[in-house]
Design an enzyme around this catalytic site. Structure first.
Site, mmCIF file in Angstrom:
data_model
loop_
_atom_site.group_PDB
_atom_site.id
_atom_site.type_symbol
_atom_site.label_atom_id
_atom_site.label_comp_id
_atom_site.label_asym_id
_atom_site.label_seq_id
_atom_site.Cartn_x
_atom_site.Cartn_y
_atom_site.Cartn_z
ATOM 1 N N ARG A 97 -90.066 -108.194 -45.787
ATOM 2 C CA ARG A 97 -89.842 -109.624 -45.968
ATOM 3 C C ARG A 97 -88.542 -110.076 -45.315
ATOM 4 O O ARG A 97 -88.470 -111.146 -44.752
ATOM 5 C CB ARG A 97 -89.789 -109.977 -47.460
ATOM 6 N N SER A 135 -92.952 -110.516 -56.561
ATOM 7 C CA SER A 135 -93.621 -110.474 -57.863
ATOM 8 C C SER A 135 -92.650 -110.848 -58.975
ATOM 9 O O SER A 135 -93.015 -111.543 -59.922
ATOM 10 C CB SER A 135 -94.196 -109.085 -58.122
#
Length: 171
Positions: A97, A135
């Site tokens: 990411r 998450s």
């Protein structure tokens, strides 16, 4: 007989996010078979049980309706390299990411290469729209009754809502 290129995409998937699904969709373009390995990983104190995470991931991946690649969702516990070899994988897929992910992933890839050099690690950069999704953030936003529609598939949004309605906390 044509060689089947098999890869393993491991993670805790607690819960599976649109960022994970982005990596799965893109890995499916370069692999014949992709095993999404849902790690038990009790050390992270997951919100959902292993069985729930496997089922949520399966439902989310099925909803993608990807064709041309065999995609299997399987739980695992223990050493990733052992799981990859048991699945007949020649590739471990990892998503990146941000630059902050790179150092950890680089070290893990090096260790895995030392464990068994027959299995390569490939990195897929997160798409622009999913670089910030994690998450952990999704769980916190959902717990605080924020809008998570663009971060997770509907099945996960529903599961989080139900879980937090039961009084569960994300941390």
């Amino acid at each position: 007989m044509e060689k089947c290129r098999t890869g393993v995409y491991p993670g805790t998937f607690d819960p599976v996010t649109n960022g994970h699904l982005d990596i799965i969709s893109r890995a499916a373009k370069v692999l014949d078979r992709l095993i999404v390995g849902v790690a038990q990983n009790v050390g992270k104190g997951p919100l959902f049980t292993l069985e729930q995470r496997v089922e949520l991931t399966r439902e989310a991946v099925d909803a993608l309706k990807l064709e041309g690649t065999i995609i299997e969702i399987r739980p695992f516990n223990g050493l990733l390299m052992n799981f990859a070899l048991q699945q007949g994988a020649s590739v471990i897929v990892r998503g990146l990411r941000a630059v902050s992910d790179f150092e950890y992933e680089f070290q893990m890839a090096g260790m895995n290469a030392r464990l068994d050099s027959r299995v390569e690690t490939i990195f897929l950069m997160a798409s622009e729209g999913s670089q910030f999704i994690s998450s952990r953030f999704v769980k916190e936003i959902s717990f605080l009754e924020g809008k998570i529609d663009s971060f997770v598939p509907p099945v996960v949004r529903k599961a989080l809502k139900e879980r937090f309605a039961e009084g569960e906390r994300p941390w």
